[in-house]
Design a protein around this motif. Structure first.
Motif, PDB file in Angstrom:
ATOM      1  N   VAL A 183       5.265   6.768  -3.832  1.00 28.71           N
ATOM      2  CA  VAL A 183       6.344   5.909  -4.337  1.00 28.71           C
ATOM      3  C   VAL A 183       6.844   6.425  -5.688  1.00 28.71           C
ATOM      4  O   VAL A 183       8.061   6.499  -5.926  1.00 28.71           O
ATOM      5  N   VAL A 184       5.935   6.792  -6.579  1.00 31.34           N
ATOM      6  CA  VAL A 184       6.333   7.336  -7.879  1.00 31.34           C
ATOM      7  C   VAL A 184       7.141   8.617  -7.692  1.00 31.34           C
ATOM      8  O   VAL A 184       8.138   8.852  -8.387  1.00 31.34           O
ATOM      9  N   ARG A 206      -8.997   2.125  -1.331  1.00 29.61           N
ATOM     10  CA  ARG A 206      -8.477   2.396  -2.676  1.00 29.61           C
ATOM     11  C   ARG A 206      -7.762   3.749  -2.733  1.00 29.61           C
ATOM     12  O   ARG A 206      -6.697   3.878  -3.331  1.00 29.61           O
ATOM     13  N   ILE A 221      -4.368   3.435  -1.051  1.00 33.27           N
ATOM     14  CA  ILE A 221      -3.407   2.721  -1.915  1.00 33.27           C
ATOM     15  C   ILE A 221      -2.911   3.636  -3.024  1.00 33.27           C
ATOM     16  O   ILE A 221      -1.709   3.696  -3.321  1.00 33.27           O
ATOM     17  N   ILE A 222      -3.808   4.383  -3.643  1.00 31.08           N
ATOM     18  CA  ILE A 222      -3.409   5.306  -4.710  1.00 31.08           C
ATOM     19  C   ILE A 222      -2.520   6.421  -4.141  1.00 31.08           C
ATOM     20  O   ILE A 222      -1.524   6.813  -4.769  1.00 31.08           O
ATOM     21  N   SER A 223      -2.828   6.888  -2.955  1.00 31.14           N
ATOM     22  CA  SER A 223      -1.990   7.910  -2.310  1.00 31.14           C
ATOM     23  C   SER A 223      -0.578   7.374  -2.090  1.00 31.14           C
ATOM     24  O   SER A 223       0.416   8.071  -2.364  1.00 31.14           O
ATOM     25  N   ALA A 224      -0.482   6.145  -1.599  1.00 31.01           N
ATOM     26  CA  ALA A 224       0.833   5.522  -1.380  1.00 31.01           C
ATOM     27  C   ALA A 224       1.573   5.349  -2.708  1.00 31.01           C
ATOM     28  O   ALA A 224       2.789   5.576  -2.790  1.00 31.01           O
ATOM     29  N   ALA A 225       0.846   4.970  -3.754  1.00 30.43           N
ATOM     30  CA  ALA A 225       1.473   4.795  -5.072  1.00 30.43           C
ATOM     31  C   ALA A 225       2.015   6.124  -5.601  1.00 30.43           C
ATOM     32  O   ALA A 225       3.110   6.170  -6.175  1.00 30.43           O
TER      33      ALA A 225
END
Length: 198
Positions: A19-20, A9, A12-16
């Protein structure tokens, strides 16, 4: 020693977050890639239009060191001081990516670009391409991973080597950048200028 191992998790949040950040930089009208029209794995000049436009350059070691520093910060917050309990230890990478992303956005504002131009060795600095900023976040994550995997003394030695090599090669590094951005020193500016003239 307890390590800041991210769970799925947190990754995934780090990748998000990354991307932002890319989307924000595009919205800021940063060029997606070098305006020269091509992408290089390495660009070794710090005072030309290709600086901070490609995948790696003489400032890449600085971003790797950011990751090492952010790992240490996360370790202090989540392990030594116990913020977030045991589960908090999973969030060190997300914190690191958020900090690096915030820097990449701030670094590409006119205020900071002008500051770099006026007081650092980057007289021709025009900001980063989005590719370079994304790569910088990746290099920071690599530094975080090194700090996660390697003994503290080896991590510190690698950071020191990165600083010394960059200082010898281009008369600039993370330490000098921070000093010159916050409190410019004439002697450093003269030494850096002498290197550019050589």
């Amino acid at each position: 020693m307890t390590r800041l191992v991210p769970n799925r998790r947190a990754i995934i949040i780090s990748a998000a977050i990354a991307v932002v950040t890319v989307l924000i930089l595009l919205a800021m009208d940063r060029p997606p890639i070098c305006e020269c029209g091509y992408v290089k794995l390495w660009h070794g000049q710090i005072n030309d239009s290709g600086n901070s436009q490609h995948i790696s350059d003489w400032y890449t070691p600085s971003h790797i060191i950011h990751g090492m520093i952010f790992y240490a910060l996360g370790w202090l917050l989540f392990t030594k001081w116990g913020w977030g309990g045991v589960d908090g230890q999973r969030w060190g990478l997300a914190l690191a990516v958020a900090l690096e992303s915030a820097w990449e956005i701030l670094e590409n504002t006119p205020l900071v670009i002008d500051r770099f131009r006026s007081v650092t060795a980057n007289w021709g600095y025009s900001g980063d391409s989005v590719l370079n900023s994304a790569a910088d976040i990746g290099w920071m994550a690599f530094g975080f991973w090194l700090a996660l995997r390697l003994p503290v003394k080896l991590t510190a030695a690698l950071a020191l080597i990165g600083e010394v090599v960059a200082a010898l090669a281009v008369r600039d590094n993370l330490t000098l950048n921070v000093i010159m951005l916050l409190y410019p020193v004439d002697a450093i500016a003269q030494w850096q200028a002498a290197g550019m003239a050589a």
